[in-house]
Motif scaffolding. Structure first.
Motif, mmCIF file in Angstrom:
data_model
loop_
_atom_site.group_PDB
_atom_site.id
_atom_site.type_symbol
_atom_site.label_atom_id
_atom_site.label_comp_id
_atom_site.label_asym_id
_atom_site.label_seq_id
_atom_site.Cartn_x
_atom_site.Cartn_y
_atom_site.Cartn_z
ATOM 1 N N GLU A 137 12.602 -10.854 65.734
ATOM 2 C CA GLU A 137 12.505 -9.681 66.592
ATOM 3 C C GLU A 137 13.840 -9.223 67.159
ATOM 4 O OE1 GLU A 137 9.511 -10.246 69.539
ATOM 5 O OE2 GLU A 137 7.886 -10.412 68.073
ATOM 6 N N PRO A 194 16.364 -4.796 64.250
ATOM 7 C CA PRO A 194 15.586 -3.548 64.305
ATOM 8 C C PRO A 194 14.300 -3.690 63.503
ATOM 9 C CG PRO A 194 17.911 -3.096 63.865
ATOM 10 C CD PRO A 194 17.742 -4.582 63.752
ATOM 11 N N GLU A 195 13.202 -3.181 64.033
ATOM 12 C CA GLU A 195 11.893 -3.379 63.420
ATOM 13 C C GLU A 195 11.829 -2.987 61.943
ATOM 14 O OE1 GLU A 195 8.024 -2.960 61.961
ATOM 15 O OE2 GLU A 195 9.339 -1.230 62.358
ATOM 16 N N ARG A 197 12.858 -5.809 59.250
ATOM 17 C CA ARG A 197 12.275 -7.163 59.276
ATOM 18 C C ARG A 197 11.467 -7.493 58.031
ATOM 19 N NH1 ARG A 197 10.046 -6.466 65.460
ATOM 20 N NH2 ARG A 197 12.060 -5.865 66.365
ATOM 21 N N SER A 198 11.360 -6.577 57.108
ATOM 22 C CA SER A 198 10.611 -6.846 55.883
ATOM 23 C C SER A 198 11.526 -7.482 54.847
ATOM 24 C CB SER A 198 9.999 -5.568 55.336
ATOM 25 O OG SER A 198 11.011 -4.644 54.987
#
Length: 439
Positions: free
Chosen positions: A423, A426-427, A430-431
Motif C-alpha cells: 500500500e 500508488p494504487e 500494485r498489480s
C-alpha cells in the motif's frame, strides 16, 4: 520568513540544517515549523530545535505539528527530507533484490532500490505539492529526498508551476576532497560541474587558471591504491571525475557490481546503506535518550555547507551565491533530454534560484547520463500514467540490474517488490502485469 521542515523527524539531518540556518545572524528570528507524521520523532526534533536555538543565542519562533497543511500555511520555504518507510523499507529494498542476485551499495538513486524508493515517495510528494499550491503557492520547495532526479522530474510533471530546486552536497564535497588530495586550497579553485544528481562530472577544475587534473593524475600514479576506487577507475577511462562516492557510482553503470573480481579490485562495500541506516537508528536512540535526560548534545559542529541554509539566507538578504541544483532541463544541457531532471550550477538571490546554461557535455558523459535518465523517465511515467509495466521497463533499462538478471528474473523481482511494499505504492501500480505473449 516562515520555514517548514517536512520530515523533521530525520533528526540527524534536521539538527545540521537548524544549526546552519541559525548560524546566520540575519536568520536568528525566523519562524521554523517542524512537521512529521511520527509523533515521537517530532517531539525529539522539537526539543532538539529549542536546544540548538539556545546554544546559538538565537530567538526563532519554533513550532511542531503533525498537520501538514497547517504547517504549510504562509510558508516562504519548504525543506523536504522525508524517508517514506524508514529503515524497514530500506531493508526490503536490499534483501529481496539480494535474494534474486542483485547487489546494491546505497540503493536510493537508481536500480531496484531507487525505483521503489521513488514509487513509495511519489504519493507523498503529490499531496505535498497539492497542499503547497493551495496554501503557499509562492514558496520554494527545496528537496533533499532521494532519488533526487526521479523526485524532481515527477514534481515537474505533476506541478510544473511549483518553484522546486533539488539540493545535494555531493559536488561540493567531491571538489573539497580533490583539493585536499592535491593540497590546493578549496577556496581558491574555480570549478564547473554538470550532469545528473549523483552522476555529474567535474568539467573544469582550475587554480589561478591552471588545470588541476594533471596534479590529480600524478597523485593517482604515485599511490596505486587510489586506483582501487570505482570513481577513480571511471575517471581514468572517461576523462572527467564523477561527483558521487564510489559506492554510489558503482550502481549506475553495468561494469562493476555483477562481478566478484571487480568488487574485490575496487573494494566495493556491498550493502553499505543497510549498515549506515542501522547506525542512524542508533544515533537517533542516543539523541532521544540524551534529550529525555535533559542533556543537550554537542552543537559545536563544523558548518556542513548544506545548500538549503544558503538559499534561505540569500532569499532573505539578497546575498548572491552559486550552488548546484537539480532542475528541469530547459536547454541547460543541450545533449540531454528536454525536461529531464539535470544537475547544473545556479545563482541564488532574493528572487530565487536561477539555473545556468552549461551547453553540451562530452559525448561519453552524456551517453551515461542519458542511460541514467531513461530509467528516471520510465519510473516517472509509471506513476503519471498509472502503468505498472513501466516499473518493469525501468528495471529492464537499469544498467546494474540488466547486467545481473534475465528479463524474466527482472519481472519476477519487480513482482516481489510490489507485493513487499504494497500500500505504500500508488494504487494503480500494485498489480503484476504479464509480459506480452506470456500466460
Amino acid at each position: 520568513m516562515r520555514i517548514v521542515f517536512v520530515g523533521a523527524g530525520s533528526v540527524v539531518f534536521t539538527r545540521q540544517l537548524l544549526h546552519d540556518i541559525l548560524s546566520f545572524p540575519e536568520l536568528s528570528d525566523v519562524e521554523i515549523v517542524l512537521y512529521d507524521i511520527d509523533l515521537e520523532r517530532l517531539q525529539v526534533a522539537a526539543a532538539l530545535a529549542a536546544g540548538i536555538a539556545k546554544a546559538a543565542g538565537a530567538r526563532p519562533v519554533l513550532s511542531a505539528t503533525a498537520d501538514r497543511r497547517a504547517a504549510l500555511v504562509g510558508a516562504d520555504v519548504v525543506v523536504n527530507m522525508i524517508a517514506v518507510g524508514g529503515h524497514s523499507a530500506i531493508v526490503t529494498d536490499f534483501e529481496i533484490p539480494a535474494a534474486a542476485g542483485v547487489r546494491q551499495t546505497i540503493g536510493d538513486t537508481l536500480g531496484i532500490g531507487g525505483i521503489f524508493r521513488a514509487l513509495r515517495t511519489f504519493p507523498v510528494l503529490r499531496d505535498l505539492a497539492a497542499d503547497m499550491q493551495q496554501v503557499c503557492p509562492e514558496a520554494w520547495l527545496l528537496n533533499y529526498t532521494n532519488p533526487m532526479a526521479m523526485n524532481i522530474q515527477y514534481l515537474t510533471a505533476i506541478a510544473p508551476q511549483l518553484k522546486v530546486a533539488g539540493l545535494c552536497h555531493s559536488v561540493y564535497w567531491t571538489v573539497r576532497g580533490l583539493c585536499d588530495l592535491i593540497d590546493v586550497p578549496f577556496a581558491e579553485v574555480d570549478y564547473l560541474s554538470a550532469g545528473v544528481n549523483h552522476q555529474a562530472w567535474i568539467l573544469r577544475w582550475q587554480h589561478a587558471g591552471r588545470d588541476l587534473y594533471p596534479a590529480l593524475d600524478a597523485v593517482i600514479a604515485s599511490y596505486p591504491e587510489q586506483a582501487r576506487r570505482v570513481r577513480v577507475d571511471m575517471y581514468r577511462r572517461l576523462g572527467f571525475f564523477p561527483t558521487e562516492t564510489s559506492e554510489h557510482s558503482s550502481e549506475y553503470v553495468p561494469w562493476y557490481l555483477g562481478r566478484d573480481s571487480e568488487i574485490s579490485r575496487l573494494r566495493i562495500p556491498v550493502g553499505s546503506k543497510l549498515r549506515s541506516s542501522a547506525e542512524n537508528l542508533a544515533v537517533y536512540d542516543e539523541l532521544r535518550a540524551s534529550l529525555a535526560a535533559g542533556r543537550m548534545p554537542d552543537t559545536d559542529w563544523e558548518d556542513a555547507a548544506e545548500y538549503a541554509p544558503q538559499v534561505i539566507h540569500s532569499l532573505a538578504t539578497d546575498t548572491p551565491r552559486t550552488i548546484q541544483v537539480t532542475t528541469a532541463n530547459t536547454g541547460l544541457i543541450t545533449n540531454l533530454p528536454a525536461g529531464a531532471a539535470v544537475e547544473v550550477p545556479a545563482g541564488v538571490d532574493r528572487l530565487g534560484v536561477h539555473p545556468r546554461h552549461v551547453g553540451a557535455l562530452p559525448a561519453q558523459l552524456a551517453a551515461l547520463n542519458r542511460h541514467f535518465l531513461s530509467v528516471v523517465e520510465l519510473v516517472v511515467a509509471a506513476a503519471v500514467e498509472g502503468d505498472p509495466r513501466h516499473i518493469r521497463h525501468a528495471a529492464m533499462s537499469d544498467p546494474a540490474t540488466a547486467a545481473s538478471l534475465t528479463v524474466e528474473q527482472i519481472w519476477q523481482l519487480c513482482d516481489a517488490m510490489v507485493v513487499a511494499h504494497g500500500e505504500a505504492l500508488p494504487e494503480p501500480l500494485r498489480s503484476a502485469p504479464l509480459a506480452a505473449g506470456v500466460g
